[in-house]
Scaffold this motif. Structure first.
Motif, mmCIF file in Angstrom:
data_model
loop_
_atom_site.group_PDB
_atom_site.id
_atom_site.type_symbol
_atom_site.label_atom_id
_atom_site.label_comp_id
_atom_site.label_asym_id
_atom_site.label_seq_id
_atom_site.Cartn_x
_atom_site.Cartn_y
_atom_site.Cartn_z
ATOM 1 N N ASN A 47 0.652 -1.282 -0.061
ATOM 2 C CA ASN A 47 0.165 -0.143 -0.109
ATOM 3 C C ASN A 47 0.898 1.285 0.069
ATOM 4 O O ASN A 47 0.701 2.281 -0.864
ATOM 5 C CB ASN A 47 -0.816 0.088 1.180
ATOM 6 C CG ASN A 47 -1.905 -1.101 1.194
ATOM 7 O OD1 ASN A 47 -1.699 -2.451 1.267
ATOM 8 N ND2 ASN A 47 -3.041 -0.833 1.364
ATOM 9 N N THR A 65 -4.400 -6.765 -3.064
ATOM 10 C CA THR A 65 -4.948 -7.189 -1.847
ATOM 11 C C THR A 65 -6.023 -8.376 -2.158
ATOM 12 O O THR A 65 -6.679 -9.015 -1.312
ATOM 13 C CB THR A 65 -5.710 -6.218 -0.962
ATOM 14 O OG1 THR A 65 -6.790 -5.477 -1.848
ATOM 15 C CG2 THR A 65 -4.905 -5.477 -0.297
ATOM 16 N N HIS A 86 -2.317 -4.333 3.416
ATOM 17 C CA HIS A 86 -2.144 -5.660 3.003
ATOM 18 C C HIS A 86 -0.906 -5.906 4.248
ATOM 19 O O HIS A 86 0.100 -6.147 3.899
ATOM 20 C CB HIS A 86 -1.481 -5.740 1.613
ATOM 21 C CG HIS A 86 -1.040 -7.345 1.623
ATOM 22 N ND1 HIS A 86 -1.725 -8.458 1.484
ATOM 23 C CD2 HIS A 86 0.396 -7.522 1.198
ATOM 24 C CE1 HIS A 86 -0.731 -9.392 1.333
ATOM 25 N NE2 HIS A 86 0.389 -8.981 1.087
ATOM 26 N N GLY A 98 -6.243 -2.174 -3.365
ATOM 27 C CA GLY A 98 -5.550 -1.111 -2.689
ATOM 28 C C GLY A 98 -5.708 -0.035 -3.753
ATOM 29 O O GLY A 98 -4.770 0.058 -4.653
ATOM 30 N N SER A 122 -7.344 -0.654 0.905
ATOM 31 C CA SER A 122 -8.150 -1.571 0.366
ATOM 32 C C SER A 122 -9.583 -1.298 0.385
ATOM 33 O O SER A 122 -9.975 -1.226 1.638
ATOM 34 C CB SER A 122 -7.391 -3.086 0.683
ATOM 35 O OG SER A 122 -8.347 -3.883 -0.007
#
Length: 333
Positions: A134, A156, A187, A270, A286
């Protein structure tokens, strides 16, 4: 056949890429009528291994593969690409904290953001796989100002696949019979796998997951923990990070982005937050998204967030804020 699609895979001599490039080259992502120019990037010490991967691709005699370009030069790798799979990063080892990865990896993604800005098509679709995914995606976008923010995403889908598999096993159905599990947030082990919108097909009838599982304690505790910690469990078992499953999830992510989600279903990605669900704008978080045939996505709106979900969504948001602040400080040093 159409013109070849230029697809970049970074970390191309690594484990995830070894499973990913063959799936892409066989047409499992962009379709069996789409020719491909594969660009494979890795660091100079991995050049010999990279050349071995190219030999294997040649030996596969793949009809869709128009060309393969191995390189250690970002100006070559990012030139006029349509899709970027940013896999390459320092892998997480057993017992290693995600924060240990961050300082090492965000500088890689700052550089790759600059390369996207300088060399890639402005329509390029970017999926970041390398962890912390991310925050790496956020940094990459920050340093590629000429490319629209909505063209950046992080993976994700692996978490969704893990969640669906756990539910399918618990209910005794096929994984394909589970849909619309949401992954909120990072994540990482703070992510929130949310089954509030999820459904299971049981004997040709759709049921909500709670009704199908009939075990709220498992759903609220063990299920969430298992999905959150699955990556660490794989490392403990294999002594290596998830590779095959990450490659498969990357294919799933890209295929949905390329062709769109089916009516009545959504998928987690994400993406850069627009403020939906109280998540600070600018974070890569996400969300459940629906993807149209023109490859644009929209965050699914109107999902009721109860107190249980709010607490977990905020916890993963706060982790992302902490990561963002650290990443920006590292990049500005």
């Amino acid at each position: 056949m159409s013109e070849p699609l230029r697809v970049l895979v970074t970390g191309a001599a690594g484990q995830i890429a070894y499973s990913l490039v063959i799936a892409i080259a066989r047409g499992e992502v962009f379709g069996t009528n789409q020719p491909l120019d594969l660009l494979l990037l890795d660091i100079k010490p991995m050049e010999g291994v990279l050349n071995g991967v190219v030999m294997e691709l040649q030996d596969c005699a793949l009809p869709l593969l128009n060309s393969v370009t191995p390189t250690c030069d970002e100006s070559v790798a990012f030139k006029d690409i349509d899709v970027a799979c940013l896999v390459g990063s320092m892998p997480r080892g057993e017992g290693m904290e995600r924060k240990d990865l961050l300082a090492a990896n965000v500088k890689i993604f700052k550089t790759q953001g600059n390369s996207l800005h300088q060399y890639a098509k402005k329509t390029v679709k970017v999926v970041v796989v390398g962890n912390p995914a991310n925050t790496n995606a956020m940094i990459c976008s920050k340093y590629a100002p000429s490319i629209p923010k909505e063209n950046f995403s992080c993976l994700t889908r692996l978490d969704q696949n893990r969640a669906q598999s756990q539910i399918a096993s618990r209910v005794g159905v096929k994984v394909a019979d589970v849909r619309n599990v949401i992954i909120w947030g990072n994540h990482s082990s703070t992510q929130f796998p949310d089954i509030s919108q999820a459904q299971v097909k049981v004997q040709d009838k759709l049921k909500d997951v709670r009704s199908a599982v009939q075990d709220d304690s498992w759903l609220n505790n063990e299920f969430i923990s298992t999905v959150q910690k699955r990556g660490a469990a794989v490392i403990a078992a294999r002594k290596l990070s998830s590779a095959m499953s990450a490659a498969k999830a990357t294919c799933d992510h890209l295929r949905d982005w390329w062709f769109g989600t089916e009516s009545g279903t959504f998928t987690p990605m994400g993406v850069i937050s627009d403020g939906s669900y109280g998540i600070e704008a600018g974070l890569v978080y996400s969300f459940p998204v629906e993807i149209a045939a023109d490859r644009t996505y929209k965050i699914v709106q109107g999902i009721n967030i109860d107190n249980f979900a709010r607490e977990k969504m905020d916890a993963t948001k706060n982790e992302l804020i902490e990561e963002r602040d650290l990443a920006i400080s590292v990049c500005e040093d």
